[in-house]
Design a protein around this motif. Structure first.
Motif, short mmCIF file in Angstrom:
data_model
loop_
_atom_site.label_atom_id
_atom_site.label_comp_id
_atom_site.label_asym_id
_atom_site.label_seq_id
_atom_site.Cartn_x
_atom_site.Cartn_y
_atom_site.Cartn_z
N LEU A 18 6.22 -18.33 61.12
CA LEU A 18 7.06 -17.15 60.88
C LEU A 18 7.92 -17.32 59.63
N LEU A 19 8.56 -18.48 59.53
CA LEU A 19 9.44 -18.74 58.40
C LEU A 19 8.75 -19.67 57.42
N PRO A 20 9.07 -19.54 56.11
CA PRO A 20 8.42 -20.39 55.12
C PRO A 20 8.61 -21.88 55.44
N GLY A 21 7.53 -22.62 55.48
CA GLY A 21 7.60 -24.06 55.66
C GLY A 21 8.00 -24.51 57.05
N LYS A 22 8.01 -23.61 58.02
CA LYS A 22 8.43 -24.00 59.37
C LYS A 22 7.42 -23.51 60.40
N THR A 23 7.38 -24.21 61.52
CA THR A 23 6.55 -23.78 62.62
C THR A 23 7.46 -23.52 63.81
N THR A 24 7.26 -22.39 64.46
CA THR A 24 8.13 -22.00 65.57
C THR A 24 7.35 -22.02 66.87
N ALA A 25 7.90 -22.68 67.88
CA ALA A 25 7.25 -22.68 69.18
C ALA A 25 7.49 -21.32 69.84
N GLY A 26 6.41 -20.64 70.19
CA GLY A 26 6.55 -19.32 70.82
C GLY A 26 5.41 -19.07 71.77
N TYR A 27 5.16 -17.81 72.04
CA TYR A 27 4.03 -17.38 72.87
C TYR A 27 3.19 -16.43 72.02
N ALA A 28 1.90 -16.29 72.39
CA ALA A 28 1.08 -15.30 71.68
C ALA A 28 -0.02 -14.78 72.59
N PHE A 29 -0.45 -13.57 72.31
CA PHE A 29 -1.65 -13.00 72.94
C PHE A 29 -2.85 -13.43 72.09
N ASN A 30 -3.81 -14.08 72.69
CA ASN A 30 -5.02 -14.56 72.00
C ASN A 30 -4.68 -15.32 70.73
N GLY A 31 -3.55 -16.03 70.75
CA GLY A 31 -3.18 -16.89 69.63
C GLY A 31 -2.63 -16.16 68.40
N ALA A 32 -2.51 -14.85 68.45
CA ALA A 32 -2.12 -14.09 67.26
C ALA A 32 -0.75 -13.44 67.43
N TYR A 33 0.00 -13.33 66.33
CA TYR A 33 1.28 -12.63 66.35
C TYR A 33 1.34 -11.65 65.19
N PRO A 34 1.43 -10.34 65.45
CA PRO A 34 1.28 -9.70 66.75
C PRO A 34 -0.11 -9.95 67.34
N GLY A 35 -0.27 -9.66 68.63
CA GLY A 35 -1.55 -9.85 69.31
C GLY A 35 -2.61 -8.91 68.73
N PRO A 36 -3.86 -9.08 69.15
CA PRO A 36 -4.95 -8.24 68.64
C PRO A 36 -4.67 -6.76 68.93
N THR A 37 -5.04 -5.89 67.99
CA THR A 37 -4.86 -4.45 68.19
C THR A 37 -5.97 -3.94 69.09
N LEU A 38 -5.58 -3.17 70.09
CA LEU A 38 -6.55 -2.58 71.00
C LEU A 38 -6.91 -1.21 70.42
N ASP A 39 -8.15 -1.07 69.92
CA ASP A 39 -8.60 0.18 69.30
C ASP A 39 -9.43 0.97 70.29
N LEU A 40 -8.93 2.15 70.65
CA LEU A 40 -9.56 2.94 71.70
C LEU A 40 -9.88 4.35 71.20
N THR A 41 -10.79 5.00 71.91
CA THR A 41 -11.11 6.40 71.61
C THR A 41 -10.87 7.20 72.88
N GLU A 42 -10.38 8.43 72.71
CA GLU A 42 -10.18 9.30 73.88
C GLU A 42 -11.46 9.34 74.70
N GLY A 43 -11.31 9.24 76.01
CA GLY A 43 -12.47 9.25 76.90
C GLY A 43 -12.90 7.85 77.31
N ASP A 44 -12.40 6.81 76.63
CA ASP A 44 -12.79 5.44 76.97
C ASP A 44 -12.29 5.04 78.36
N HIS A 45 -13.07 4.17 78.99
CA HIS A 45 -12.63 3.46 80.19
C HIS A 45 -12.31 2.03 79.73
#
Ligand code: C2O
Ligand code: CU
Length: 449
Positions: A18-45
């Motif tokens: 997050l910050l230059p030259g530093k590593t921050t202990a946190g949590y993530a969805f699928n290892g990514a921050y922000p987590g993966p974008t959920l791309d949906l279309t109307e009508g999807d299940h």
């Protein structure tokens, strides 16, 4: 299968850059921050196979989508550490818009979101009016760090105010650059995934056209100098690139006074230096840079005059209710109608199909952004001023000392829903209540459907 979106989502501890030259202990969805974008279309299940690899209970809430109660990520519907569960829901026609997902365990929501558990959801119509424009998703978050670059411990002052970080991130990055050419029109989907921060989006020297909010597009574009974004709100904006070759233009947030005491933002370009004592209160702060290329200046194309039909909800015969928000900064009591959240108590009982008008009264010293699960509502009036046009919202700011009235139609399944302040520390302290919808025939309410 066509029309089915099936994904695996895991929440786990992660080392975040997050910050230059530093590593921050946190949590993530699928290892990514922000987590993966959920791309949906109307009508999807949608089927989400969720795994909790955190050392604590969590869950996932699909903020703004009309998800049935059993998959809604209610505050007491948790997945234990090491546990899994499936979330499943349909994406109805008319929901095209920008949403987001985040954990919702009561008492720990602010901390888990701050550690990094946020992600965006995009729902498209099969045929939308803005498909021709290049599009950018902009997830806004903030955080507060100690000297070692670790997420700072929460203080009681943070809890009372609603903690704003002094560092603001755009898609997990500090002050990124976006190349653009003169004469383009770009579509931005802004998501305020910050725990407590408000934004007043502004692009110096440029016209912004506000085209949509939480539940999707407006009826028509509205030209604005600033676009406000309370915690959890979304905004869709068309920007005409009226700058010239090589211009550098900062997309910024103007200062917003929400009545809190201890907030401010540090200049992201000075973060490499260790001195971060300069967080300035009540000043504009940069979000990202529009970096113009060499193209010759030219006039951007016209925008569509009409986006879609947004009919006003009929409110004759609607059941009126009043929800009063109060706070005590010293005792950390944050209440709605005199009570703090209790998952065993039902605060409002209604019926599937009912239309209601809620008057949200803020008797506190701070603004509180109100959010209702399960249904998009329409704002009728703010501070006695009628809303200029109908729009679908799931979150609305209630300014301190003011009242806002909203109309909602419970056109979804029976069961339990919650509503709360989306300043997450306030929600964690109990500024939340339970709505129970009984089936249209009456009889036993379905607590879990
Ligand atoms: Cu963004 Cu109760 O949620
Ligand atoms: Cu609040």
């Amino acid at each position: 299968m066509p029309g089915t979106v099936e994904v695996a989502l895991g929440a786990a501890p992660a080392s975040l850059s997050l910050l230059p030259g530093k590593t921050t202990a946190g949590y993530a969805f699928n290892g990514a921050y922000p987590g993966p974008t959920l791309d949906l279309t109307e009508g999807d299940h949608v089927i989400v196979r969720f795994k909790n690899d955190l050392p604590e209970p969590t869950n996932v809430r699909w903020h703004g989508l009309p998800v049935p109660p059993a998959s809604d990520g209610l505050p007491d519907d948790l997945v234990p550490p090491g546990g899994s569960r499936t979330y499943e829901f349909d994406v109805p026609l008319g929901t095209a818009g920008t949403y987001w997902y985040h954990p919702h365990p009561h008492g720990e929501t602010a901390s888990q979101i701050t550690k990094g558990l946020v992600g965006a959801i995009r729902v498209r119509a099969k045929q939308g009016p803005l498909e021709g424009f290049a599009e950018h998703l902009v997830v806004l978050t903030d955080n507060k760090f100690d000297r070692d670059g670790q997420i700072a411990a929460l203080t009681n002052m943070d809890r009372a105010d609603g903690r704003e970080g002094d560092v603001v991130f755009v898609n997990g990055r500090l002050h990124p650059r976006l190349p653009i050419e003169p004469g383009e029109v770009r579509r931005f989907r802004f998501v305020n995934a910050s725990a407590s921060r408000y934004y007043l989006l502004h692009v110096p020297g440029h016209a912004m056209f506000h085209v949509g909010t939480d539940g999707g597009l407006f009826g028509a574009p509205v030209e604005r100098y600033v676009v406000p974004l309370a915690p959890a709100e979304r905004a869709e904006v068309l920007l005409k690139a009226t700058g010239g070759p090589q211009d550098e233009v900062t997309v910024e947030s103007l200062a917003f006074d929400r009545g809190a005491m201890h907030v401010g933002v540090v200049d992201p370009d000075r973060l490499a230096a260790t001195d971060r004592a300069e967080a300035s209160e009540h000043a504009a702060f940069p979000l990202f840079e529009l970096a113009y290329g060499d193209g010759a200046p030219k006039a951007p194309p016209a925008l569509p005059a009409v986006l879609r039909k947004v009919p006003a909800l009929a409110t004759t015969g609607a059941t009126p209710r009043t929800l009063t928000f109060t706070e005590n900064m010293l005792t950390l009591d944050f209440k709605i109608n005199g009570a703090a959240y209790d998952h065993g108590r039902v605060d409002i009982r209604s019926r599937v199909g009912a239309t209601e008008v809620w008057t949200l009264v803020n008797q506190a010293e701070m603004d509180h952004p109100f959010h209702l699960h399960g249904f998009q509502f329409q704002v009728l009036e703010r501070g006695g001023v009628p809303e200029p046009f109908p729009a679908w919202k799931d979150t609305v700011n209630i300014p301190r000392g003011e009242r806002v009235s909203i109309a909602v139609k419970f056109d979804g399944p029976p069961g339990k829903r919650v509503y709360h302040c989306h300043i997450l520390n306030h929600e964690d302290l109990g500024m939340m209540g339970t709505l129970l919808l009984e089936g249209p025939q009456g009889g036993e309410p379905l607590l879990r459907m």
